[in-house]
Design an enzyme around this catalytic site. Structure first.
Site, PDB file in Angstrom:
ATOM      1  N   SER A 143       0.868  -1.186   0.000  1.00 23.37           N
ATOM      2  CA  SER A 143       0.000   0.000   0.000  1.00 23.37           C
ATOM      3  C   SER A 143       0.901   1.231   0.000  1.00 23.37           C
ATOM      4  CB  SER A 143      -0.865   0.027   1.264  1.00 23.37           C
ATOM      5  OG  SER A 143      -1.428   1.325   1.460  1.00 23.37           O
ATOM      6  N   TYR A 156      -1.278  -0.738  10.472  1.00 29.59           N
ATOM      7  CA  TYR A 156      -1.535  -1.085   9.057  1.00 29.59           C
ATOM      8  C   TYR A 156      -0.370  -0.596   8.189  1.00 29.59           C
ATOM      9  CZ  TYR A 156      -3.713  -1.318   4.459  1.00 29.59           C
ATOM     10  OH  TYR A 156      -3.966  -1.598   3.138  1.00 29.59           O
TER      11      TYR A 156
HETATM   12  P1  NAP Z   1     -11.348  -6.524   0.094  1.00 31.39           P
HETATM   13  O1  NAP Z   1     -12.306  -6.460  -1.048  1.00 31.39           O
HETATM   14  O2  NAP Z   1     -11.863  -6.411   1.471  1.00 31.39           O
HETATM   15  O3  NAP Z   1     -10.524  -7.887  -0.077  1.00 31.39           O
HETATM   16  C1  NAP Z   1      -9.856  -8.529   0.987  1.00 31.39           C
HETATM   17  C2  NAP Z   1      -9.734 -10.003   0.630  1.00 31.39           C
HETATM   18  O4  NAP Z   1      -9.022 -10.655   1.690  1.00 31.39           O
HETATM   19  C3  NAP Z   1     -11.092 -10.666   0.517  1.00 31.39           C
HETATM   20  O5  NAP Z   1     -11.100 -11.513  -0.612  1.00 31.39           O
HETATM   21  C4  NAP Z   1     -11.213 -11.487   1.786  1.00 31.39           C
HETATM   22  O6  NAP Z   1     -11.966 -12.661   1.512  1.00 31.39           O
HETATM   23  C5  NAP Z   1      -9.733 -11.823   2.045  1.00 31.39           C
HETATM   24  N1  NAP Z   1      -9.518 -12.155   3.432  1.00 31.39           N
HETATM   25  C6  NAP Z   1      -9.732 -11.357   4.528  1.00 31.39           C
HETATM   26  N2  NAP Z   1      -9.463 -12.039   5.660  1.00 31.39           N
HETATM   27  C7  NAP Z   1      -9.076 -13.295   5.260  1.00 31.39           C
HETATM   28  C8  NAP Z   1      -8.685 -14.457   5.954  1.00 31.39           C
HETATM   29  N3  NAP Z   1      -8.639 -14.493   7.302  1.00 31.39           N
HETATM   30  N4  NAP Z   1      -8.357 -15.572   5.242  1.00 31.39           N
HETATM   31  C9  NAP Z   1      -8.422 -15.543   3.897  1.00 31.39           C
HETATM   32  N5  NAP Z   1      -8.769 -14.475   3.172  1.00 31.39           N
HETATM   33  C10 NAP Z   1      -9.098 -13.354   3.859  1.00 31.39           C
HETATM   34  O7  NAP Z   1     -10.261  -5.388  -0.049  1.00 31.39           O
HETATM   35  P2  NAP Z   1      -9.129  -5.091  -1.152  1.00 31.39           P
HETATM   36  O8  NAP Z   1      -9.014  -3.630  -1.213  1.00 31.39           O
HETATM   37  O9  NAP Z   1      -9.366  -5.840  -2.395  1.00 31.39           O
HETATM   38  O10 NAP Z   1      -7.849  -5.651  -0.405  1.00 31.39           O
HETATM   39  C11 NAP Z   1      -6.869  -6.441  -1.021  1.00 31.39           C
HETATM   40  C12 NAP Z   1      -5.480  -5.993  -0.583  1.00 31.39           C
HETATM   41  O11 NAP Z   1      -5.241  -4.676  -1.068  1.00 31.39           O
HETATM   42  C13 NAP Z   1      -5.276  -5.926   0.940  1.00 31.39           C
HETATM   43  O12 NAP Z   1      -4.024  -6.504   1.262  1.00 31.39           O
HETATM   44  C14 NAP Z   1      -5.257  -4.440   1.236  1.00 31.39           C
HETATM   45  O13 NAP Z   1      -4.474  -4.133   2.363  1.00 31.39           O
HETATM   46  C15 NAP Z   1      -4.636  -3.912  -0.044  1.00 31.39           C
HETATM   47  N6  NAP Z   1      -4.865  -2.485  -0.306  1.00 31.39           N
HETATM   48  C16 NAP Z   1      -6.138  -2.008  -0.462  1.00 31.39           C
HETATM   49  C17 NAP Z   1      -6.323  -0.650  -0.683  1.00 31.39           C
HETATM   50  C18 NAP Z   1      -7.693  -0.050  -0.856  1.00 31.39           C
HETATM   51  O14 NAP Z   1      -7.814   1.201  -0.801  1.00 31.39           O
HETATM   52  N7  NAP Z   1      -8.730  -0.863  -1.103  1.00 31.39           N
HETATM   53  C19 NAP Z   1      -5.218   0.215  -0.776  1.00 31.39           C
HETATM   54  C20 NAP Z   1      -3.949  -0.313  -0.612  1.00 31.39           C
HETATM   55  C21 NAP Z   1      -3.784  -1.668  -0.392  1.00 31.39           C
HETATM   56  P3  NAP Z   1     -12.940 -13.409   2.564  1.00 31.39           P
HETATM   57  O15 NAP Z   1     -13.635 -12.357   3.375  1.00 31.39           O
HETATM   58  O16 NAP Z   1     -13.847 -14.183   1.660  1.00 31.39           O
HETATM   59  O17 NAP Z   1     -12.032 -14.285   3.352  1.00 31.39           O
END
Ligand code: NAP
Length: 271
Positions: A143, A156
């Site tokens: 991130s 985080y």
């Molecule tokens: P998201 O839609 O909430 O996706 C998170 C994913 O992680 C979901 O598929 C969830 O699936 C999975 N997950 C959560 N807890 C888990 C567990 N205990 N075991 C297995 N899977 C788990 O959010 P996203 O934005 O796509 O996030 C993906 C990555 O991008 C993260 O690492 C986040 O830190 C990073 N990121 C996001 C942003 C942003 O602004 N969105 C910015 C920078 C970085 P289930 O709930 O089905 O398990």
């Protein structure tokens, strides 16, 4: 089909929504078979069926809670044993937007486990297999808060700074062994992440929020261009390079036998 050209199988964690689901779509469209990992089995199955029907690729849905030691070991075993796997996308992660002193330590520990320990264990499972085959790619979704710990929650930010450092170290160690490592540093991206982290994405200024599709397309373009660190929103790559150059310029002087002159104690004054 010429199997020599087949890119292999990509294992994507956190593929049930957001960024991970877009990686699944894009990688399948570029010819990868997929192993999709997350807790929500119904969403994984629906995504797998949709992708297979659109692309003809083989897609396996693996329902696993990566915070559960048995489930995590199952995914590690896949990475160690399945010789078709050529790519690991360490994407599953959770965030927090509240200040440290208002955050629950148990939540912080779970975040460290999912954002730090899990991708480390999975990279440790994949890297020796990739090195053994002289081929493989590890993508770590970090991130921009890796570079801006003052934003959002500091644990985080720290967890994502860890992923950036791990990526740079692994790339340094594995580049000449045929293994690619990339850290992706998304800015705010329109996914469920924000709601789950305590701040609806709609509350952010629209000019700082990227669509997940655009973020992933940019990240894959960065991978194709050979970048170790990809910051999809950063307009001028030279700004990142300048920071890297400044960091590397420190290296010869970070460990020396004597303290820097500015820390010399004036014994006469101290007496
Ligand atoms: P998201 O839609 O909430 O996706 C998170 C994913 O992680 C979901 O598929 C969830 O699936 C999975 N997950 C959560 N807890 C888990 C567990 N205990 N075991 C297995 N899977 C788990 O959010 P996203 O934005 O796509 O996030 C993906 C990555 O991008 C993260 O690492 C986040 O830190 C990073 N990121 C996001 C942003 C942003 O602004 N969105 C910015 C920078 C970085 P289930 O709930 O089905 O398990």
């Amino acid at each position: 089909m010429n199997t020599h050209l087949h890119p292999g199988t990509a294992l994507i964690t956190g593929a049930s929504s957001g960024i991970g689901a877009v990686y699944a779509d894009r990688l399948a469209r570029s010819g990868y078979d997929l192993i999709l990992v997350a807790r929500r089995a119904d969403r994984l199955r629906a995504l797998a069926q949709d992708i297979t029907s659109r692309t003809g690729r083989s897609v396996e849905a693996v329902s696993a809670d990566l915070l559960d030691a048995v489930d995590l070991a199952k995914v590690e075993m896949l990475l160690k044993r399945d010789a078709s796997i050529t790519m690991l996308v360490n994407n599953a992660g959770i965030g927090a937007t509240g200040p440290l002193l208002e955050s629950h330590i148990g939540d912080m520990e779970r975040m460290i486990a999912l954002n730090v320990s899990v991708p480390t264990r999975l990279a440790y499972a994949a890297a020796p297999a990739f090195v053994g085959r002289g081929r493989g790619t590890i993508i770590n979704i970090a991130s921009v808060v890796a570079l801006a710990p003052e934003l959002l929650n500091g644990v985080y930010g720290g967890s994502k700074a860890y992923l950036l450092a791990l990526t740079q170290s692994l790339q340094h160690e594995l580049a000449d062994k045929g293994v690619r490592v990339q850290a992706v540093l998304p800015g705010a991206t329109a996914t469920d992440f924000w709601q789950l982290s305590g701040r609806p994405v709609e509350s952010l200024p629209t000019e700082i929020v990227m669509r997940a599709e655009d973020m992933v397309d940019a990240a894959l373009s960065g991978l194709a261009q050979g970048e170790t660190v990809t910051i999809p929103a950063l307009p001028d790559a030279a700004d990142w390079q300048a920071m890297e150059n400044a960091r590397k310029a420190l290296m010869p002087n970070l460990s020396r036998a004597t303290p820097a002159a500015r820390y010399a104690i004036d014994l006469a004054d101290a007496a």
